[in-house]
Design a protein around this motif. Structure first.
Motif, PDB file in Angstrom:
ATOM      1  N   ALA A   4      45.952  42.026  39.545  1.00 35.64           N
ATOM      2  CA  ALA A   4      45.156  41.826  38.540  1.00 35.64           C
ATOM      3  C   ALA A   4      45.157  42.878  38.446  1.00 35.64           C
ATOM      4  CB  ALA A   4      43.622  40.926  39.439  1.00 35.64           C
ATOM      5  N   LYS A   5      45.058  43.183  37.134  1.00 41.33           N
ATOM      6  CA  LYS A   5      45.201  45.363  36.065  1.00 41.33           C
ATOM      7  C   LYS A   5      43.674  45.411  35.741  1.00 41.33           C
ATOM      8  CE  LYS A   5      47.396  48.785  34.845  1.00 41.33           C
ATOM      9  NZ  LYS A   5      49.077  49.281  34.259  1.00 41.33           N
ATOM     10  N   ASN A   6      42.933  46.380  35.676  1.00 37.54           N
ATOM     11  CA  ASN A   6      41.748  46.140  34.758  1.00 37.54           C
ATOM     12  C   ASN A   6      42.671  46.857  33.231  1.00 37.54           C
ATOM     13  OD1 ASN A   6      39.816  46.298  33.013  1.00 37.54           O
ATOM     14  ND2 ASN A   6      38.255  47.799  35.530  1.00 37.54           N
ATOM     15  N   THR A   7      42.327  45.659  32.051  1.00 36.65           N
ATOM     16  CA  THR A   7      42.566  46.440  30.978  1.00 36.65           C
ATOM     17  C   THR A   7      41.593  46.521  30.160  1.00 36.65           C
ATOM     18  OG1 THR A   7      43.324  44.111  30.831  1.00 36.65           O
ATOM     19  CG2 THR A   7      45.431  45.358  31.611  1.00 36.65           C
ATOM     20  N   SER A   8      39.950  46.156  30.333  1.00 31.70           N
ATOM     21  CA  SER A   8      39.225  46.300  29.791  1.00 31.70           C
ATOM     22  C   SER A   8      39.260  47.456  28.880  1.00 31.70           C
ATOM     23  CB  SER A   8      37.738  45.964  30.554  1.00 31.70           C
ATOM     24  OG  SER A   8      38.074  46.466  31.054  1.00 31.70           O
ATOM     25  N   GLY A   9      39.510  48.520  29.873  1.00 27.12           N
ATOM     26  CA  GLY A   9      39.023  49.853  29.313  1.00 27.12           C
ATOM     27  C   GLY A   9      37.447  50.205  29.552  1.00 27.12           C
ATOM     28  N   HIS A  10      36.272  49.310  30.566  1.00 23.65           N
ATOM     29  CA  HIS A  10      35.543  49.566  31.236  1.00 23.65           C
ATOM     30  C   HIS A  10      35.832  48.776  32.872  1.00 23.65           C
ATOM     31  CE1 HIS A  10      33.950  45.139  31.475  1.00 23.65           C
ATOM     32  NE2 HIS A  10      34.634  45.851  30.130  1.00 23.65           N
ATOM     33  N   LYS A  11      34.913  49.600  33.847  1.00 21.85           N
ATOM     34  CA  LYS A  11      34.578  49.092  34.857  1.00 21.85           C
ATOM     35  C   LYS A  11      34.149  48.000  35.548  1.00 21.85           C
ATOM     36  CE  LYS A  11      30.428  51.082  36.874  1.00 21.85           C
ATOM     37  NZ  LYS A  11      30.188  51.847  37.417  1.00 21.85           N
ATOM     38  N   CYS A  12      34.954  47.044  36.369  1.00 17.65           N
ATOM     39  CA  CYS A  12      34.224  45.483  36.547  1.00 17.65           C
ATOM     40  C   CYS A  12      34.561  45.285  38.379  1.00 17.65           C
ATOM     41  CB  CYS A  12      35.378  44.336  35.581  1.00 17.65           C
ATOM     42  SG  CYS A  12      36.928  44.119  36.238  1.00 17.65           S
ATOM     43  N   GLU A  13      33.798  44.121  38.620  1.00 11.29           N
ATOM     44  CA  GLU A  13      33.988  43.372  39.988  1.00 11.29           C
ATOM     45  C   GLU A  13      34.846  42.571  39.983  1.00 11.29           C
ATOM     46  OE1 GLU A  13      31.398  42.950  43.268  1.00 11.29           O
ATOM     47  OE2 GLU A  13      30.249  43.739  41.484  1.00 11.29           O
ATOM     48  N   MET A  14      35.228  42.393  41.167  1.00 18.59           N
ATOM     49  CA  MET A  14      36.339  41.271  41.431  1.00 18.59           C
ATOM     50  C   MET A  14      35.399  40.358  42.663  1.00 18.59           C
ATOM     51  SD  MET A  14      39.180  41.345  39.135  1.00 18.59           S
ATOM     52  CE  MET A  14      40.318  40.099  40.171  1.00 18.59           C
ATOM     53  N   LYS A  15      35.402  39.506  42.449  1.00 17.83           N
ATOM     54  CA  LYS A  15      34.623  39.079  42.897  1.00 17.83           C
ATOM     55  C   LYS A  15      34.330  37.960  43.915  1.00 17.83           C
ATOM     56  CE  LYS A  15      30.051  39.320  41.915  1.00 17.83           C
ATOM     57  NZ  LYS A  15      29.000  39.486  42.981  1.00 17.83           N
ATOM     58  N   GLY A  16      35.500  37.894  45.418  1.00 18.08           N
ATOM     59  CA  GLY A  16      35.283  37.071  46.408  1.00 18.08           C
ATOM     60  C   GLY A  16      37.106  36.740  46.605  1.00 18.08           C
ATOM     61  N   PHE A  17      37.327  35.992  46.464  1.00 14.95           N
ATOM     62  CA  PHE A  17      39.056  35.722  46.526  1.00 14.95           C
ATOM     63  C   PHE A  17      39.217  34.999  45.491  1.00 14.95           C
ATOM     64  CE2 PHE A  17      36.465  32.747  49.002  1.00 14.95           C
ATOM     65  CZ  PHE A  17      37.219  31.221  48.251  1.00 14.95           C
ATOM     66  N   PRO A  18      40.661  34.798  45.130  1.00 12.98           N
ATOM     67  CA  PRO A  18      41.365  33.665  43.842  1.00 12.98           C
ATOM     68  C   PRO A  18      40.928  32.550  44.363  1.00 12.98           C
ATOM     69  CG  PRO A  18      42.764  35.299  45.296  1.00 12.98           C
ATOM     70  CD  PRO A  18      42.143  35.839  45.362  1.00 12.98           C
ATOM     71  N   GLU A  19      40.555  31.644  43.415  1.00 16.27           N
ATOM     72  CA  GLU A  19      40.476  30.142  43.440  1.00 16.27           C
ATOM     73  C   GLU A  19      41.525  29.663  42.984  1.00 16.27           C
ATOM     74  OE1 GLU A  19      37.121  28.404  41.665  1.00 16.27           O
ATOM     75  OE2 GLU A  19      35.754  30.169  43.801  1.00 16.27           O
ATOM     76  N   ILE A  20      42.956  29.333  43.721  1.00 21.94           N
ATOM     77  CA  ILE A  20      43.929  28.809  43.391  1.00 21.94           C
ATOM     78  C   ILE A  20      44.270  27.049  44.211  1.00 21.94           C
ATOM     79  CG2 ILE A  20      46.500  29.619  43.396  1.00 21.94           C
ATOM     80  CD1 ILE A  20      45.348  31.921  44.949  1.00 21.94           C
ATOM     81  N   GLN A  21      44.693  26.778  43.037  1.00 19.46           N
ATOM     82  CA  GLN A  21      45.558  25.392  42.475  1.00 19.46           C
ATOM     83  C   GLN A  21      46.992  25.255  42.655  1.00 19.46           C
ATOM     84  OE1 GLN A  21      43.242  22.381  41.146  1.00 19.46           O
ATOM     85  NE2 GLN A  21      41.071  22.995  42.010  1.00 19.46           N
ATOM     86  N   PHE A  22      47.679  24.801  43.553  1.00 16.87           N
ATOM     87  CA  PHE A  22      49.301  24.931  43.086  1.00 16.87           C
ATOM     88  C   PHE A  22      49.824  23.877  42.129  1.00 16.87           C
ATOM     89  CE2 PHE A  22      49.420  29.008  47.065  1.00 16.87           C
ATOM     90  CZ  PHE A  22      49.579  29.014  45.821  1.00 16.87           C
ATOM     91  N   LEU A  23      49.396  22.997  42.272  1.00 16.43           N
ATOM     92  CA  LEU A  23      49.954  21.742  42.241  1.00 16.43           C
ATOM     93  C   LEU A  23      48.973  20.541  41.279  1.00 16.43           C
ATOM     94  CD1 LEU A  23      51.424  20.528  45.510  1.00 16.43           C
ATOM     95  CD2 LEU A  23      52.467  21.713  43.731  1.00 16.43           C
ATOM     96  N   GLU A  24      49.096  19.811  40.319  1.00 18.50           N
ATOM     97  CA  GLU A  24      48.430  19.253  39.566  1.00 18.50           C
ATOM     98  C   GLU A  24      47.643  18.212  40.354  1.00 18.50           C
ATOM     99  OE1 GLU A  24      46.551  19.560  36.987  1.00 18.50           O
ATOM    100  OE2 GLU A  24      47.599  20.914  36.298  1.00 18.50           O
TER     101      GLU A  24
END
Length: 238
Positions: A127-147
């Protein structure tokens, strides 16, 4: 005889005049108490006026004007200055500067790549910050692979970092993700894209799976690590 009486009368009159002059010079009165002369009375009145002036200075002027400790002077000004102090402002400014907004899907670009070679059991999310300002990555990614499998991929507790992950502009964060055990008998499916939800209200993003044919994902064996500044031996080995 007439001459003697005349002399007695003259002497009596002279004596009376001398006594009158003596009484006047000594300032006596009928009560026998000496009264103060005009000079002394004027001096006493001047001294009383001076004392009154000093009392007036103590009440409304003097040290008060110069920043003394009287009620209407310096102490009140000092206390007012203290009440205007920068404690609260500094506190507010410090909290604001220390806090960083949560990274959203508008702030970061999320990509996926294989981690290691065959059997391709792990991928790395960036996850690359492209916003131009700092921000915090919270916790972990919540992932769903399959419908067909709506549960989020569980997180590995040992990969949780000790401190918040705050990304400067242009900086990346990483999360290691296990997609399968690499076995032939696993109950999985090919995945060309999957969803990632950023915690803390960061929103949801669709992430393209690496490889021309995508990845093979088994939700029963899948696991994810927390967002970190870099992958770490031990903490991110699972």
């Amino acid at each position: 005889m007439s001459t003697f009486r005349n002399r007695s009368t003259v002497l009596a009159a002279a004596t009376t005049a001398v006594l009158a002059l003596a009484l006047t010079a000594c300032g006596g009165d009928d009560s026998g108490t000496k009264s103060a002369g005009p000079a002394k009375r004027n001096s006493a009145a001047a001294g009383s006026t001076s004392e009154s002036a000093k009392d007036t200075d103590t009440t409304t002027g003097g040290d008060t004007t110069a920043g003394g400790d009287t009620t209407s002077g310096g102490s009140t000004a000092k206390n007012t200055s203290a009440s205007k102090g920068s404690g609260t402002a500094k506190g507010s400014t410090g909290s604001a500067s220390a806090a960083a907004p949560v990274c959203t899907t508008k702030d970061v670009e999320i990509t996926a790549a294989y981690q290691g070679g065959p059997p391709y059991t792990h991928i790395v999310l960036t996850a690359k910050n492209t916003s131009g300002h700092k921000c915090e990555m919270k916790g972990f990614p919540e992932i769903q692979f399959l419908e067909s499998h709506k549960e989020n991929v569980p997180a590995v507790a040992k990969s949780k970092p000790a401190a918040p992950i705050v990304l400067a502009s242009g900086a990346p964060a990483y999360a290691l993700v296990k997609v399968s055990d690499g076995g032939k008998d696993e109950d999985g499916e090919p995945v060309s894209a999957f969803s990632v939800v950023l915690q803390g209200g960061g929103g949801q993003a669709a992430v393209k799976a690496p490889g021309a044919s995508g990845i093979f994902a088994d939700p029963a064996n899948a696991k994810t690590g927390y967002w970190t500044y870099e992958l770490r031996n031990g903490a991110d080995d699972f």
